[in-house]
Design a protein around this motif. Structure first.
Motif, PDB file in Angstrom:
ATOM      1  N   ALA A   1      -3.247  48.062  -3.942  1.00  0.00           N
ATOM      2  CA  ALA A   1      -4.505  48.147  -2.797  1.00  0.00           C
ATOM      3  C   ALA A   1      -5.648  47.628  -3.697  1.00  0.00           C
ATOM      4  CB  ALA A   1      -4.596  49.695  -2.564  1.00  0.00           C
ATOM      5  N   ARG A   2      -5.808  47.561  -5.011  1.00  0.00           N
ATOM      6  CA  ARG A   2      -7.043  47.081  -5.773  1.00  0.00           C
ATOM      7  C   ARG A   2      -6.670  45.651  -6.360  1.00  0.00           C
ATOM      8  NH1 ARG A   2      -7.722  52.542  -9.242  1.00  0.00           N
ATOM      9  NH2 ARG A   2      -8.087  54.151  -7.287  1.00  0.00           N
ATOM     10  N   ALA A   3      -5.549  44.999  -5.981  1.00  0.00           N
ATOM     11  CA  ALA A   3      -5.381  43.687  -6.361  1.00  0.00           C
ATOM     12  C   ALA A   3      -6.477  42.803  -6.473  1.00  0.00           C
ATOM     13  CB  ALA A   3      -3.908  42.972  -5.723  1.00  0.00           C
ATOM     14  N   ASN A   4      -6.734  41.961  -7.229  1.00  0.00           N
ATOM     15  CA  ASN A   4      -7.769  41.164  -7.626  1.00  0.00           C
ATOM     16  C   ASN A   4      -7.562  39.782  -7.532  1.00  0.00           C
ATOM     17  OD1 ASN A   4      -6.615  41.177 -10.056  1.00  0.00           O
ATOM     18  ND2 ASN A   4      -8.565  41.417 -11.051  1.00  0.00           N
ATOM     19  N   ARG A   5      -6.312  39.030  -7.310  1.00  0.00           N
ATOM     20  CA  ARG A   5      -6.120  37.802  -7.197  1.00  0.00           C
ATOM     21  C   ARG A   5      -5.536  37.544  -5.795  1.00  0.00           C
ATOM     22  NH1 ARG A   5      -6.441  35.197 -12.385  1.00  0.00           N
ATOM     23  NH2 ARG A   5      -7.281  36.589 -14.053  1.00  0.00           N
ATOM     24  N   VAL A   6      -5.561  36.181  -5.369  1.00  0.00           N
ATOM     25  CA  VAL A   6      -5.433  35.769  -4.317  1.00  0.00           C
ATOM     26  C   VAL A   6      -3.790  35.002  -4.605  1.00  0.00           C
ATOM     27  CG1 VAL A   6      -5.709  34.269  -2.183  1.00  0.00           C
ATOM     28  CG2 VAL A   6      -7.505  35.905  -3.140  1.00  0.00           C
ATOM     29  N   LEU A   7      -2.874  35.373  -3.837  1.00  0.00           N
ATOM     30  CA  LEU A   7      -1.667  34.667  -3.727  1.00  0.00           C
ATOM     31  C   LEU A   7      -1.536  33.546  -2.349  1.00  0.00           C
ATOM     32  CD1 LEU A   7       1.228  34.641  -5.034  1.00  0.00           C
ATOM     33  CD2 LEU A   7       2.051  36.081  -3.204  1.00  0.00           C
ATOM     34  N   ALA A   8      -1.358  32.405  -2.699  1.00  0.00           N
ATOM     35  CA  ALA A   8      -1.060  31.399  -1.734  1.00  0.00           C
ATOM     36  C   ALA A   8       0.011  31.187  -1.167  1.00  0.00           C
ATOM     37  CB  ALA A   8      -1.953  30.214  -2.221  1.00  0.00           C
ATOM     38  N   ARG A   9       0.170  31.394   0.099  1.00  0.00           N
ATOM     39  CA  ARG A   9       1.486  31.216   0.677  1.00  0.00           C
ATOM     40  C   ARG A   9       1.430  29.600   1.236  1.00  0.00           C
ATOM     41  NH1 ARG A   9       4.718  34.008   6.068  1.00  0.00           N
ATOM     42  NH2 ARG A   9       6.736  33.039   5.524  1.00  0.00           N
TER      43      ARG A   9
ATOM     44  N   LEU B   1       2.794  41.620  -7.273  1.00  0.00           N
ATOM     45  CA  LEU B   1       2.220  40.648  -6.235  1.00  0.00           C
ATOM     46  C   LEU B   1       2.953  40.921  -4.919  1.00  0.00           C
ATOM     47  CD1 LEU B   1       4.882  38.353  -5.495  1.00  0.00           C
ATOM     48  CD2 LEU B   1       3.797  37.326  -7.603  1.00  0.00           C
ATOM     49  N   ASP B   2       2.140  41.324  -3.889  1.00  0.00           N
ATOM     50  CA  ASP B   2       2.702  41.643  -2.452  1.00  0.00           C
ATOM     51  C   ASP B   2       2.543  40.402  -1.328  1.00  0.00           C
ATOM     52  OD1 ASP B   2       2.841  42.951   0.092  1.00  0.00           O
ATOM     53  OD2 ASP B   2       1.740  44.663  -0.620  1.00  0.00           O
ATOM     54  N   THR B   3       3.649  39.738  -1.195  1.00  0.00           N
ATOM     55  CA  THR B   3       3.702  38.666  -0.345  1.00  0.00           C
ATOM     56  C   THR B   3       3.023  39.048   1.194  1.00  0.00           C
ATOM     57  OG1 THR B   3       6.118  39.143   0.456  1.00  0.00           O
ATOM     58  CG2 THR B   3       5.517  37.589  -1.498  1.00  0.00           C
ATOM     59  N   ALA B   4       3.000  40.549   1.548  1.00  0.00           N
ATOM     60  CA  ALA B   4       2.888  40.819   2.812  1.00  0.00           C
ATOM     61  C   ALA B   4       0.994  40.759   2.975  1.00  0.00           C
ATOM     62  CB  ALA B   4       2.949  42.273   2.960  1.00  0.00           C
ATOM     63  N   THR B   5       0.484  40.962   1.809  1.00  0.00           N
ATOM     64  CA  THR B   5      -1.016  41.168   1.784  1.00  0.00           C
ATOM     65  C   THR B   5      -1.747  39.859   0.943  1.00  0.00           C
ATOM     66  OG1 THR B   5      -1.273  42.188  -0.259  1.00  0.00           O
ATOM     67  CG2 THR B   5      -1.227  43.580   1.616  1.00  0.00           C
ATOM     68  N   LEU B   6      -0.850  38.991   0.414  1.00  0.00           N
ATOM     69  CA  LEU B   6      -1.142  37.804  -0.353  1.00  0.00           C
ATOM     70  C   LEU B   6      -2.059  38.202  -1.285  1.00  0.00           C
ATOM     71  CD1 LEU B   6      -1.155  35.127   2.512  1.00  0.00           C
ATOM     72  CD2 LEU B   6       0.341  35.771   0.926  1.00  0.00           C
ATOM     73  N   ARG B   7      -2.014  39.265  -2.169  1.00  0.00           N
ATOM     74  CA  ARG B   7      -2.662  39.676  -3.328  1.00  0.00           C
ATOM     75  C   ARG B   7      -1.808  40.010  -4.428  1.00  0.00           C
ATOM     76  NH1 ARG B   7      -5.957  37.962  -0.378  1.00  0.00           N
ATOM     77  NH2 ARG B   7      -8.021  38.594   0.173  1.00  0.00           N
TER      78      ARG B   7
END
Length: 351
Positions: free
Chosen positions: A42-50, A124-130
């Motif tokens: 929930a506090r993930a601080n980086r953005v995952l690019a799909r 990493l959470d592919t649902a939230t992209l974080r």
């Protein structure tokens, strides 16, 4: 080749070797707060690019193209002191529903100067992209923390436990119920400093909770995976070998319902089976429903190979730098992470 060649299992023994770790975690628990994995995500601080489907323009020469793929942020894609190696999934752990969107990547540190910073795991959470990095540590009996300097070529998630490959030794175990938030100011140091804890700037640490040490000393632990189609479920370990005329081996170890390896009263667990690998430079292995999938690297310049061994054997052109393997069972996809700077991605192809 429709099947792997069986080899003797005698060298493949692991002895539980977690002495002294519990005392360190107990001491750390008196100083820091435990944090659930859900809060870390929930506090993930980086953005995952799909990047979407089919990997257009990014996986030259690869067949088939990815069913889905994701990239780290620019800093993590470009960094040359951290290299992604291991990959596992919530599907390995047996998590269904919304939580099944989580993947875990292991990275090892190779400093250009200064001291090593050990190993980190990326949740990493592919649902939230974080996503967020968590540093792996050893907690000492006096309540301090130190880095764990291993290659971490593979990681396998089962239940609440993560098994991380320790090349010449065996497996190190980390418990997702034992994540701690440090209270320092983000300084690039580690340990208890003036009453506060630093962890090279990371907000969360996971102390090692257990270990499994090879009884023979002749087996290497280069990668790891989970097979949930065997009875019982098994943990897979295998050997990377880059020597002309020599190939590694792969073995499967029985898992217990609690998440750990299923060792008898004597504390030594024996592999249920072992096989010779059909090629050199295997970076990851996964068995699923009677078929083996093997990722083979060809360095930083050439496409790797996905070797399929089973009823429908195949050799498929793969991405550059493929590493550890996992599968997302309800989606019917096989996943890996590519390691080289500028070309890093987490991606899945149809099984």
């Amino acid at each position: 080749m429709s099947q792997l060649k069986a080899v003797p299992t005698e060298p493949f023994g692991l002895r539980r070797d977690g002495g002294g770790l519990a005392a360190g975690i107990a001491a750390l628990g008196k100083e820091l707060e435990r944090v659930p994995l859900a809060d870390v995500l929930a506090r993930a601080n980086r953005v995952l690019a799909r990047k979407g489907r089919n990997g257009a323009g990014a996986f030259t020469g690869m067949t088939p193209k990815p069913a889905d793929w994701y990239c780290f942020d620019n800093d993590d894609n470009a960094v040359r002191e951290w290299y992604p190696q291991g990959l596992t999934s919530a599907s390995d752990a047996g998590i269904a529903g919304g939580g099944a969107s989580v993947l875990v990547v292991s990275w090892y540190h190779t400093p250009s100067s200064g001291a090593e910073r050990g190993v980190r795991l990326t949740f990493l959470d592919t649902a939230t992209l974080r996503y967020r990095h968590v540093l792996l540590v050893r907690a000492t009996a006096d309540g301090d923390i130190t880095p764990i300097n291993i290659h971490a070529g593979g990681v396998a998630w089962y239940g609440d436990l993560l098994h991380v490959a320790d090349t010449s030794r065996g497996l190190r175990v980390f418990d997702l119920r034992e994540i701690f938030e440090v209270d320092g100011k983000g300084a690039p140091t580690i340990g208890r400093k003036g009453g506060a804890y630093e962890a090279f700037g990371y907000r969360y640490v996971m102390p090692q909770t257990d270990a499994w040490t090879s009884t023979s000393g002749t087996v290497r632990f280069s990668f790891a995976a989970v097979d949930r189609s065997t009875a019982p479920d098994t943990l897979i370990s295998g050997e990377y070998v880059d020597e002309a005329g020599v190939t590694g081996r792969v073995a499967r170890w029985p898992l217990a319902a609690g998440g750990s390896l299923n060792a008898p009263a004597g504390g030594v667990v024996q592999a249920v089976d072992a096989y010779a690998l059909p090629a050199r430079k295997i970076q990851g292995a996964l068995s699923h429903n009677g078929t083996w999938y093997l990722s083979q690297s060809a360095g930083a310049a050439g496409n790797g190979t996905l070797i399929v061994v089973g009823d429908r054997p195949a050799r498929r052109s793969y991405a550059v730098g493929p590493e550890d393997l996992t599968c997302v069972r309800d989606r019917g996809t096989l996943w890996t992470v590519s390691e080289f700077a500028g070309r890093r991605a987490v991606f899945g192809v149809p099984l």
